[in-house]
Write a protein that holds these residues in place. Structure first.
Motif, PDB file in Angstrom:
ATOM      1  N   VAL A 114       0.847  -1.186   0.000  1.00 27.17           N
ATOM      2  CA  VAL A 114       0.000   0.000   0.000  1.00 27.17           C
ATOM      3  C   VAL A 114       0.886   1.241   0.000  1.00 27.17           C
ATOM      4  N   GLY A 115       0.533   2.184  -0.861  1.00 25.79           N
ATOM      5  CA  GLY A 115       1.334   3.395  -0.997  1.00 25.79           C
ATOM      6  C   GLY A 115       2.414   3.281  -2.041  1.00 25.79           C
ATOM      7  N   ARG A 116       2.634   2.080  -2.575  1.00 27.90           N
ATOM      8  CA  ARG A 116       3.655   1.869  -3.625  1.00 27.90           C
ATOM      9  C   ARG A 116       2.978   1.262  -4.865  1.00 27.90           C
ATOM     10  N   ARG A 117       2.673  -0.033  -4.826  1.00 30.36           N
ATOM     11  CA  ARG A 117       1.998  -0.638  -5.978  1.00 30.36           C
ATOM     12  C   ARG A 117       0.569  -0.127  -6.110  1.00 30.36           C
ATOM     13  N   VAL A 118      -0.096   0.067  -4.983  1.00 30.55           N
ATOM     14  CA  VAL A 118      -1.478   0.564  -4.998  1.00 30.55           C
ATOM     15  C   VAL A 118      -1.597   1.716  -4.006  1.00 30.55           C
ATOM     16  N   SER A 119      -2.542   2.584  -4.244  1.00 31.67           N
ATOM     17  CA  SER A 119      -2.825   3.672  -3.322  1.00 31.67           C
ATOM     18  C   SER A 119      -3.686   3.160  -2.177  1.00 31.67           C
ATOM     19  N   SER A 120      -3.496   3.734  -1.015  1.00 32.04           N
ATOM     20  CA  SER A 120      -4.314   3.368   0.128  1.00 32.04           C
ATOM     21  C   SER A 120      -5.761   3.797  -0.097  1.00 32.04           C
ATOM     22  N   LEU A 121      -6.687   3.004   0.437  1.00 31.18           N
ATOM     23  CA  LEU A 121      -8.090   3.400   0.394  1.00 31.18           C
ATOM     24  C   LEU A 121      -8.326   4.705   1.142  1.00 31.18           C
ATOM     25  N   ARG A 122      -7.438   5.062   2.036  1.00 32.74           N
ATOM     26  CA  ARG A 122      -7.606   6.324   2.758  1.00 32.74           C
ATOM     27  C   ARG A 122      -7.617   7.521   1.804  1.00 32.74           C
ATOM     28  N   GLU A 123      -6.970   7.383   0.656  1.00 27.80           N
ATOM     29  CA  GLU A 123      -6.973   8.471  -0.316  1.00 27.80           C
ATOM     30  C   GLU A 123      -8.337   8.656  -0.978  1.00 27.80           C
ATOM     31  N   ARG A 124      -9.216   7.661  -0.867  1.00 27.49           N
ATOM     32  CA  ARG A 124     -10.542   7.759  -1.467  1.00 27.49           C
ATOM     33  C   ARG A 124     -11.600   8.217  -0.464  1.00 27.49           C
ATOM     34  N   LEU A 125     -11.252   8.284   0.818  1.00 30.90           N
ATOM     35  CA  LEU A 125     -12.264   8.532   1.831  1.00 30.90           C
ATOM     36  C   LEU A 125     -12.899   9.909   1.681  1.00 30.90           C
ATOM     37  N   PRO A 126     -14.219   9.985   1.865  1.00 25.06           N
ATOM     38  CA  PRO A 126     -14.839  11.318   1.964  1.00 25.06           C
ATOM     39  C   PRO A 126     -14.340  12.016   3.222  1.00 25.06           C
ATOM     40  N   GLY A 127     -14.530  13.318   3.276  1.00 26.40           N
ATOM     41  CA  GLY A 127     -13.944  14.121   4.338  1.00 26.40           C
ATOM     42  C   GLY A 127     -14.292  13.661   5.735  1.00 26.40           C
ATOM     43  N   ASP A 128     -15.556  13.278   5.973  1.00 28.08           N
ATOM     44  CA  ASP A 128     -15.936  12.902   7.335  1.00 28.08           C
ATOM     45  C   ASP A 128     -15.235  11.634   7.791  1.00 28.08           C
ATOM     46  N   LEU A 129     -14.999  10.682   6.862  1.00 23.35           N
ATOM     47  CA  LEU A 129     -14.285   9.460   7.231  1.00 23.35           C
ATOM     48  C   LEU A 129     -12.791   9.723   7.383  1.00 23.35           C
ATOM     49  N   ARG A 130     -12.263  10.621   6.560  1.00 20.58           N
ATOM     50  CA  ARG A 130     -10.842  10.940   6.665  1.00 20.58           C
ATOM     51  C   ARG A 130     -10.532  11.569   8.017  1.00 20.58           C
ATOM     52  N   ASP A 131     -11.499  12.294   8.571  1.00 18.37           N
ATOM     53  CA  ASP A 131     -11.310  12.946   9.860  1.00 18.37           C
ATOM     54  C   ASP A 131     -11.648  12.035  11.035  1.00 18.37           C
ATOM     55  N   ALA A 132     -12.258  10.887  10.766  1.00 20.57           N
ATOM     56  CA  ALA A 132     -12.628   9.960  11.840  1.00 20.57           C
ATOM     57  C   ALA A 132     -11.388   9.200  12.323  1.00 20.57           C
ATOM     58  N   PRO A 133     -11.443   8.636  13.536  1.00 16.05           N
ATOM     59  CA  PRO A 133     -10.312   7.838  14.020  1.00 16.05           C
ATOM     60  C   PRO A 133     -10.015   6.681  13.085  1.00 16.05           C
ATOM     61  N   ARG A 134      -8.742   6.358  12.942  1.00 18.04           N
ATOM     62  CA  ARG A 134      -8.342   5.244  12.089  1.00 18.04           C
ATOM     63  C   ARG A 134      -8.345   3.923  12.832  1.00 18.04           C
ATOM     64  N   GLY A 135      -8.082   3.962  14.124  1.00 16.72           N
ATOM     65  CA  GLY A 135      -7.846   2.737  14.873  1.00 16.72           C
ATOM     66  C   GLY A 135      -6.357   2.475  14.954  1.00 16.72           C
ATOM     67  N   PRO A 136      -5.898   1.816  15.994  1.00 18.50           N
ATOM     68  CA  PRO A 136      -4.458   1.596  16.189  1.00 18.50           C
ATOM     69  C   PRO A 136      -3.895   0.536  15.252  1.00 18.50           C
ATOM     70  N   ASP A 137      -2.617   0.664  14.953  1.00 21.28           N
ATOM     71  CA  ASP A 137      -1.869  -0.340  14.197  1.00 21.28           C
ATOM     72  C   ASP A 137      -0.788  -0.921  15.096  1.00 21.28           C
ATOM     73  N   ASP A 138      -0.456  -2.181  14.869  1.00 20.26           N
ATOM     74  CA  ASP A 138       0.661  -2.786  15.589  1.00 20.26           C
ATOM     75  C   ASP A 138       1.240  -3.914  14.748  1.00 20.26           C
TER      76      ASP A 138
END
Length: 201
Positions: free
Chosen positions: A83-107
């Motif tokens: 993600v971010g190299r071969r394909v773009s992240s789905l985050r780039e497609r998010l509407p504004g309200d989802l882009r501003d919402a919490p993403r959730g933690p990564d580990d």
């Protein structure tokens, strides 16, 4: 329990707004006895605490370890394929309200990375040389009136090789991985739910 594709596509999930070029590969349900409409965050916390890859049964660990070794051998998981190299992240497609919402933690115990996390649904994604895949989790009221977790796996194949790869691993997903995940995820809910009940006394 495995569900038909329509169990995911018929619901008004936000993921439908920007993942129309992905196909629904699998839909699965997980029992969460005693769950209410506001317990989706509790379920997600239970999965993070008790149901990561390191907590899976040995057959599932073996299959994932084998997959990572094959990926390393054949270069399926090189950073250039992600993600971010071969394909773009789905985050780039998010509407504004989802882009501003919490993403959730990564580990490190969760190879799929957070896209968004709401009160009743969440999505995570992973890409390599075979596919770009999204794990969608949703919270719905089941036939018995209680709420339950639903998981849908959405996939965009990377050409013919991606299609062959997904077809080849389908028996392992359906006969080993998903049944084992079901047991572990339902156990995680019961442990977290019992703890929440005891804490509230």
């Amino acid at each position: 329990m495995r569900l038909p594709t329509s169990a995911h596509t018929c619901r008004p999930w936000r993921i439908h707004e920007f993942a129309g070029d992905f196909s629904v590969q699998d839909v699965w349900s997980f029992r969460t006895p005693g769950a209410g409409p506001g317990d989706f965050p509790v379920m997600l916390a239970a999965l993070r605490e008790h149901a990561g890859l390191t907590n899976q049964p040995q057959p599932v660990k073996f299959l994932f370890d084998l997959r990572w070794k094959l990926g390393a051998l054949f270069g399926w998981d090189e950073p250039s394929a992600g993600v971010g190299r071969r394909v773009s992240s789905l985050r780039e497609r998010l509407p504004g309200d989802l882009r501003d919402a919490p993403r959730g933690p990564d580990d490190d115990d969760m190879p799929l990375k957070a896209v968004y996390e709401l009160d009743t649904e969440a999505a995570r994604e992973l890409a390599n040389k075979t596919v770009h895949t999204v794990m969608h989790l949703g919270w719905v009221q089941g036939a018995d009136g209680e709420h339950e977790l639903r998981m849908a796996v959405l996939v965009k194949h990377n050409g013919w090789f991606g299609r062959l790869y997904m077809a080849a691993i389908a028996p392992f997903r359906h006969l080993i991985v998903y049944p084992a995940l079901t047991r572990r995820w339902e156990q995680a809910w019961r442990r977290r739910h019992d703890h929440e009940q005891e804490s509230g006394r």
